[in-house]
Design a protein around this motif. Sequence first.
Motif, PDB file in Angstrom:
ATOM      1  N   CYS A  50      23.153  21.763  36.924  1.00 47.48           N
ATOM      2  CA  CYS A  50      22.886  23.168  36.581  1.00 47.48           C
ATOM      3  C   CYS A  50      21.836  23.782  37.499  1.00 47.48           C
ATOM      4  N   LEU A  51      20.876  22.989  37.923  1.00 47.15           N
ATOM      5  CA  LEU A  51      19.787  23.521  38.738  1.00 47.15           C
ATOM      6  C   LEU A  51      20.232  23.898  40.140  1.00 47.15           C
ATOM      7  N   THR A  52      21.412  23.482  40.546  1.00 48.76           N
ATOM      8  CA  THR A  52      21.931  23.883  41.853  1.00 48.76           C
ATOM      9  C   THR A  52      22.556  25.272  41.793  1.00 48.76           C
ATOM     10  N   LEU A  53      22.796  25.785  40.590  1.00 48.83           N
ATOM     11  CA  LEU A  53      23.413  27.098  40.430  1.00 48.83           C
ATOM     12  C   LEU A  53      22.388  28.199  40.682  1.00 48.83           C
ATOM     13  N   SER A  54      22.861  29.331  41.141  1.00 43.36           N
ATOM     14  CA  SER A  54      21.961  30.449  41.403  1.00 43.36           C
ATOM     15  C   SER A  54      21.723  31.297  40.158  1.00 43.36           C
ATOM     16  N   VAL A 107      16.247  18.732  20.543  1.00 43.93           N
ATOM     17  CA  VAL A 107      15.423  18.514  21.735  1.00 43.93           C
ATOM     18  C   VAL A 107      15.950  19.478  22.784  1.00 43.93           C
ATOM     19  N   GLN A 108      15.055  20.254  23.373  1.00 39.83           N
ATOM     20  CA  GLN A 108      15.447  21.212  24.403  1.00 39.83           C
ATOM     21  C   GLN A 108      14.624  20.970  25.658  1.00 39.83           C
ATOM     22  N   MET A 109      15.292  21.100  26.792  1.00 37.63           N
ATOM     23  CA  MET A 109      14.602  21.072  28.081  1.00 37.63           C
ATOM     24  C   MET A 109      14.784  22.466  28.680  1.00 37.63           C
ATOM     25  N   VAL A 110      13.676  23.157  28.912  1.00 38.10           N
ATOM     26  CA  VAL A 110      13.714  24.513  29.449  1.00 38.10           C
ATOM     27  C   VAL A 110      13.140  24.461  30.863  1.00 38.10           C
ATOM     28  N   PHE A 111      13.924  24.966  31.821  1.00 39.82           N
ATOM     29  CA  PHE A 111      13.542  24.885  33.228  1.00 39.82           C
ATOM     30  C   PHE A 111      13.059  26.238  33.734  1.00 39.82           C
ATOM     31  N   TYR A 112      12.072  26.168  34.630  1.00 43.93           N
ATOM     32  CA  TYR A 112      11.489  27.366  35.221  1.00 43.93           C
ATOM     33  C   TYR A 112      11.562  27.221  36.738  1.00 43.93           C
ATOM     34  N   ALA A 117      12.071  29.188  46.500  1.00 43.82           N
ATOM     35  CA  ALA A 117      12.807  27.937  46.252  1.00 43.82           C
ATOM     36  C   ALA A 117      12.033  26.699  46.694  1.00 43.82           C
ATOM     37  N   LYS A 118      11.017  26.872  47.557  1.00 41.57           N
ATOM     38  CA  LYS A 118      10.244  25.717  48.022  1.00 41.57           C
ATOM     39  C   LYS A 118       9.216  25.257  46.992  1.00 41.57           C
ATOM     40  N   LYS A 119       8.953  26.094  46.000  1.00 43.43           N
ATOM     41  CA  LYS A 119       7.998  25.726  44.940  1.00 43.43           C
ATOM     42  C   LYS A 119       8.660  24.738  43.983  1.00 43.43           C
ATOM     43  N   ASP A 120       7.831  23.949  43.307  1.00 39.25           N
ATOM     44  CA  ASP A 120       8.341  22.955  42.365  1.00 39.25           C
ATOM     45  C   ASP A 120       9.046  23.608  41.184  1.00 39.25           C
ATOM     46  N   MET A 121      10.157  23.019  40.784  1.00 41.28           N
ATOM     47  CA  MET A 121      10.836  23.411  39.548  1.00 41.28           C
ATOM     48  C   MET A 121      10.020  22.824  38.399  1.00 41.28           C
ATOM     49  N   THR A 137       1.444  13.685  33.555  1.00 42.31           N
ATOM     50  CA  THR A 137       0.408  14.695  33.745  1.00 42.31           C
ATOM     51  C   THR A 137       1.079  16.045  33.966  1.00 42.31           C
ATOM     52  N   PRO A 138       0.768  17.023  33.119  1.00 43.78           N
ATOM     53  CA  PRO A 138       1.389  18.341  33.282  1.00 43.78           C
ATOM     54  C   PRO A 138       0.762  19.119  34.437  1.00 43.78           C
ATOM     55  N   VAL A 139       1.505  20.102  34.929  1.00 43.76           N
ATOM     56  CA  VAL A 139       0.964  21.025  35.920  1.00 43.76           C
ATOM     57  C   VAL A 139      -0.047  21.926  35.225  1.00 43.76           C
ATOM     58  N   THR A 140       0.350  22.413  34.057  1.00 36.40           N
ATOM     59  CA  THR A 140      -0.514  23.218  33.198  1.00 36.40           C
ATOM     60  C   THR A 140       0.096  23.226  31.799  1.00 36.40           C
ATOM     61  N   GLY A 141      -0.726  23.226  30.784  1.00 35.20           N
ATOM     62  CA  GLY A 141      -0.199  23.241  29.411  1.00 35.20           C
ATOM     63  C   GLY A 141       0.808  22.123  29.194  1.00 35.20           C
ATOM     64  N   ASN A 142       2.000  22.478  28.762  1.00 34.18           N
ATOM     65  CA  ASN A 142       3.090  21.511  28.580  1.00 34.18           C
ATOM     66  C   ASN A 142       4.204  21.739  29.594  1.00 34.18           C
ATOM     67  N   TYR A 143       3.835  22.170  30.785  1.00 31.19           N
ATOM     68  CA  TYR A 143       4.787  22.391  31.876  1.00 31.19           C
ATOM     69  C   TYR A 143       4.630  21.257  32.884  1.00 31.19           C
ATOM     70  N   TYR A 144       5.745  20.623  33.217  1.00 32.10           N
ATOM     71  CA  TYR A 144       5.747  19.444  34.088  1.00 32.10           C
ATOM     72  C   TYR A 144       6.642  19.693  35.289  1.00 32.10           C
ATOM     73  N   ARG A 145       6.352  19.039  36.390  1.00 34.70           N
ATOM     74  CA  ARG A 145       7.242  19.109  37.558  1.00 34.70           C
ATOM     75  C   ARG A 145       8.529  18.356  37.214  1.00 34.70           C
ATOM     76  N   TRP A 146       9.668  19.006  37.427  1.00 30.01           N
ATOM     77  CA  TRP A 146      10.948  18.378  37.141  1.00 30.01           C
ATOM     78  C   TRP A 146      11.098  17.094  37.947  1.00 30.01           C
ATOM     79  N   ALA A 147      10.666  17.094  39.196  1.00 27.57           N
ATOM     80  CA  ALA A 147      10.793  15.890  40.024  1.00 27.57           C
ATOM     81  C   ALA A 147      10.046  14.712  39.391  1.00 27.57           C
TER      82      ALA A 147
END
Length: 162
Positions: A50-54, A107-112, A117-121, A137-147
């Motif tokens: 799904c993440l490859t879709l525009s 359980v939900q996974m929500v992507f940002y 496009a060069k920034k981390d998902m 370790t989160p980036v901030t709050g409960n947001y994590y790098r998908w990688a």
Amino acid sequence: ICPITDKKARGVIAESKDTMHVYHLDNDTYEVVYSFGWYLKKMIDEADSCLTLSRPGATLRYGHEVCVLPLACLMELDSYGLATDNLEQLDKMGWRCYDIFPMACNVQMVFYRHKNAKKDMLVKVLLNENEARLPLTPVTGNYYRWADVRKYYLDKLAAFSL
């Protein structure tokens, strides 16, 4: 993979895919372990696709508490991956199954995705519509790098040989 009557250490009950493993223990007893590793792997694969879709998208699956409980534990959401030898103390450790699977549990996974496009998902995981902490370790709050999330869970599944 073998029949549970075999002398191998691990077997899978026929027709169960990998949701149920039977371990033949040294004391000649069997232990059944439920695993939703196949489902977590499917979630990762579908997210990657799904993440490859525009355009935005959603992939939905439905199940009952018997699906959500082992998945939340496998994903270690909010420390539900806790291992202990004292089941009498689980509630004092904050582990309450009714918090994991109330009616309509999910359980939900929500992507940002950043416009650049060069920034981390980033990904946020929700357990019953509440932000869940992951064992990373989160980036901030409960947001994590998908990688990071992807690698952590794929490595965990590989350790289980799933």
